[in-house]
Design a protein around this motif. Structure first.
Motif, mmCIF file in Angstrom:
data_model
loop_
_atom_site.group_PDB
_atom_site.id
_atom_site.type_symbol
_atom_site.label_atom_id
_atom_site.label_comp_id
_atom_site.label_asym_id
_atom_site.label_seq_id
_atom_site.Cartn_x
_atom_site.Cartn_y
_atom_site.Cartn_z
ATOM 1 N N ARG A 223 1.019 -1.192 0.160
ATOM 2 C CA ARG A 223 -0.113 0.020 0.189
ATOM 3 C C ARG A 223 0.732 1.382 -0.067
ATOM 4 O O ARG A 223 1.527 1.697 1.065
ATOM 5 N N PRO A 224 0.821 2.146 -1.148
ATOM 6 C CA PRO A 224 1.951 3.145 -1.268
ATOM 7 C C PRO A 224 1.104 4.212 -0.208
ATOM 8 O O PRO A 224 -0.069 4.444 -0.078
ATOM 9 N N SER A 225 2.018 5.004 0.349
ATOM 10 C CA SER A 225 1.659 5.998 1.366
ATOM 11 C C SER A 225 2.260 7.525 0.952
ATOM 12 O O SER A 225 3.323 7.613 0.544
ATOM 13 N N ARG A 226 1.306 8.188 0.378
ATOM 14 C CA ARG A 226 1.596 9.617 -0.303
ATOM 15 C C ARG A 226 1.017 10.832 0.495
ATOM 16 O O ARG A 226 0.006 10.645 0.982
ATOM 17 N N LEU A 227 1.420 11.649 0.290
ATOM 18 C CA LEU A 227 0.735 12.891 0.835
ATOM 19 C C LEU A 227 -0.099 13.866 -0.190
ATOM 20 O O LEU A 227 0.293 13.846 -1.538
ATOM 21 N N HIS A 228 -1.187 14.327 -0.037
ATOM 22 C CA HIS A 228 -2.043 15.119 -0.616
ATOM 23 C C HIS A 228 -2.102 16.376 -0.093
ATOM 24 O O HIS A 228 -1.826 16.875 1.112
ATOM 25 N N PRO A 229 -2.680 17.497 -1.285
ATOM 26 C CA PRO A 229 -3.032 18.555 -0.681
ATOM 27 C C PRO A 229 -3.894 18.883 0.798
ATOM 28 O O PRO A 229 -3.414 19.880 1.355
ATOM 29 N N ALA A 230 -4.656 17.941 0.924
ATOM 30 C CA ALA A 230 -5.429 18.131 2.052
ATOM 31 C C ALA A 230 -4.854 17.934 3.368
ATOM 32 O O ALA A 230 -5.027 18.185 4.391
ATOM 33 N N ASP A 231 -3.561 17.169 3.285
ATOM 34 C CA ASP A 231 -2.704 16.807 4.283
ATOM 35 C C ASP A 231 -2.047 18.101 4.523
ATOM 36 O O ASP A 231 -1.895 18.415 6.004
ATOM 37 N N LEU A 232 -1.783 18.877 3.706
ATOM 38 C CA LEU A 232 -1.194 19.938 3.961
ATOM 39 C C LEU A 232 -2.148 21.163 4.747
ATOM 40 O O LEU A 232 -1.833 21.977 5.451
ATOM 41 N N GLY A 233 -3.372 20.963 4.211
ATOM 42 C CA GLY A 233 -4.326 21.760 4.937
ATOM 43 C C GLY A 233 -4.626 21.530 6.377
ATOM 44 O O GLY A 233 -4.748 22.383 7.237
ATOM 45 N N LEU A 234 -4.362 20.059 6.724
ATOM 46 C CA LEU A 234 -4.379 19.606 8.032
ATOM 47 C C LEU A 234 -3.024 20.517 9.169
ATOM 48 O O LEU A 234 -3.371 20.980 9.963
ATOM 49 N N VAL A 235 -1.805 20.383 8.450
ATOM 50 C CA VAL A 235 -1.018 21.108 9.046
ATOM 51 C C VAL A 235 -1.072 22.485 9.068
ATOM 52 O O VAL A 235 -0.789 23.180 10.291
ATOM 53 N N LEU A 236 -1.765 23.174 8.252
ATOM 54 C CA LEU A 236 -1.922 24.740 8.279
ATOM 55 C C LEU A 236 -3.044 24.866 9.183
ATOM 56 O O LEU A 236 -2.786 26.030 9.846
ATOM 57 N N ILE A 237 -4.097 24.122 9.328
ATOM 58 C CA ILE A 237 -4.873 24.366 10.607
ATOM 59 C C ILE A 237 -4.310 24.235 11.761
ATOM 60 O O ILE A 237 -4.533 25.111 12.686
ATOM 61 N N ALA A 238 -3.424 23.276 12.120
ATOM 62 C CA ALA A 238 -2.489 23.262 13.101
ATOM 63 C C ALA A 238 -1.608 24.464 13.362
ATOM 64 O O ALA A 238 -1.704 24.945 14.771
ATOM 65 N N ALA A 239 -0.901 24.919 12.163
ATOM 66 C CA ALA A 239 -0.254 25.933 12.464
ATOM 67 C C ALA A 239 -1.060 27.477 12.855
ATOM 68 O O ALA A 239 -0.708 28.099 13.802
ATOM 69 N N GLY A 240 -2.358 27.442 12.366
ATOM 70 C CA GLY A 240 -3.193 28.595 12.565
ATOM 71 C C GLY A 240 -3.583 28.387 14.212
ATOM 72 O O GLY A 240 -3.691 29.658 14.768
ATOM 73 N N VAL A 241 -4.082 27.284 14.459
ATOM 74 C CA VAL A 241 -4.153 27.273 15.940
ATOM 75 C C VAL A 241 -3.022 27.648 16.904
ATOM 76 O O VAL A 241 -3.140 28.269 17.820
#
Length: 262
Positions: A223-241
């Motif tokens: 099962r390949p594991s890849r990063l997607h734009p939504a994953d970046l959105g999660l990190v940006l939300i954490a950074a915003g908090v």
């Protein structure tokens, strides 16, 4: 279904990459570790709680995982109230016990800080499948596959250890050796569980070696594991908090950068 089991398929977090969840948790945790104040921790905790409905995580399931940490935070806060460094008005004093404005504010900051770090971490990782986490650590972060797969195998055996403990309790009770001496029973049963764990671990290690888990060849992944734009959105939300918590603390004048303390 056990009270601790949770169907995470409906949660948007279940579809996010575990590495992104790890990064989001680290962003919030490291930011809160830079200061001991109630404002930054309180803002971060409130923001996390406001985001819970979007994550579609039942409050009961979250509470069952959080209450031990919450209890520890309350105990730490109580000790700080009684034994913290006195500052400002002193309300009670007896021997080493001293309750003051400073100890109360420090205790509140510690309790909120522990919860503000623990709650988002629990929310993120309770929606993470261990196999997905192992895939992400090995494929994206390039951690050694031998270490990652060994840790995954050990994590998968935690449930078996719980079942072994329950079966040992029932078998010892059936033989009449668990009726008296609670401490003695616990020590003996713990040693028996330790022996079972070593035997199972040895068999598992042999089986994994036989299947080539220790080979020095390039590994392929089912099962390949890849990063997607939504994953970046999660990190940006954490950074915003994190940014909101720091901004609120600075604006309130409570930001206390711990690395600058003497």
């Amino acid at each position: 279904m056990s009270l601790l089991e949770l169907d995470v398929s409906a949660s948007p977090l279940a579809r996010r990459n575990p590495v992104a969840k790890l990064a989001a948790a680290l962003v919030i945790s490291v930011t809160l570790l830079l200061s001991i104040d109630a404002v930054s921790a309180g803002v971060s905790l409130v923001a996390t709680l406001l985001l819970l409905p979007i994550c579609r995580i039942p409050a009961r399931a979250l509470w069952l995982r959080t209450w031990p940490i919450a209890l520890g935070a309350v105990i730490a806060g109580a000790a700080t109230v009684l034994y913290g460094r006195p500052d400002g008005q002193i309300y009670f004093e007896f021997g080493l016990l001293r309750i003051s404005d400073g100890s109360i504010s420090l205790a509140l900051a510690i309790v909120l800080r522990v919860l503000a770090i623990a709650v988002p971490s629990i929310v993120l990782f309770m929606t993470t499948d261990p196999t997905d986490l192992a895939d992400a650590l090995a494929q994206i972060l390039r951690l050694p596959a031998r270490f990652v797969l060994g840790a995954l195998a050990g994590l998968r055996l935690v449930g078996l250890l719980i079942e072994d403990w329950r079966e040992l309790s029932l078998s010892r009770r059936a033989r009449g050796v668990a009726d008296t001496g609670r401490l003695r029973r616990f020590v003996g049963q713990s040693f028996a569980l330790f022996v079972l764990a070593i035997r199972r671990g040895t068999k598992l290690a042999t089986a994994m070696e036989a299947r080539g888990f220790g080979a020095d060849v390039e590994r392929t992944w089912a099962r390949p594991s890849r990063l997607h734009p939504a994953d970046l959105g999660l990190v940006l939300i954490a950074a915003g908090v994190a940014a909101a918590s720091v901004g609120a603390a600075v604006a309130a004048g409570t930001w206390n950068f711990i690395l600058g303390l003497s």
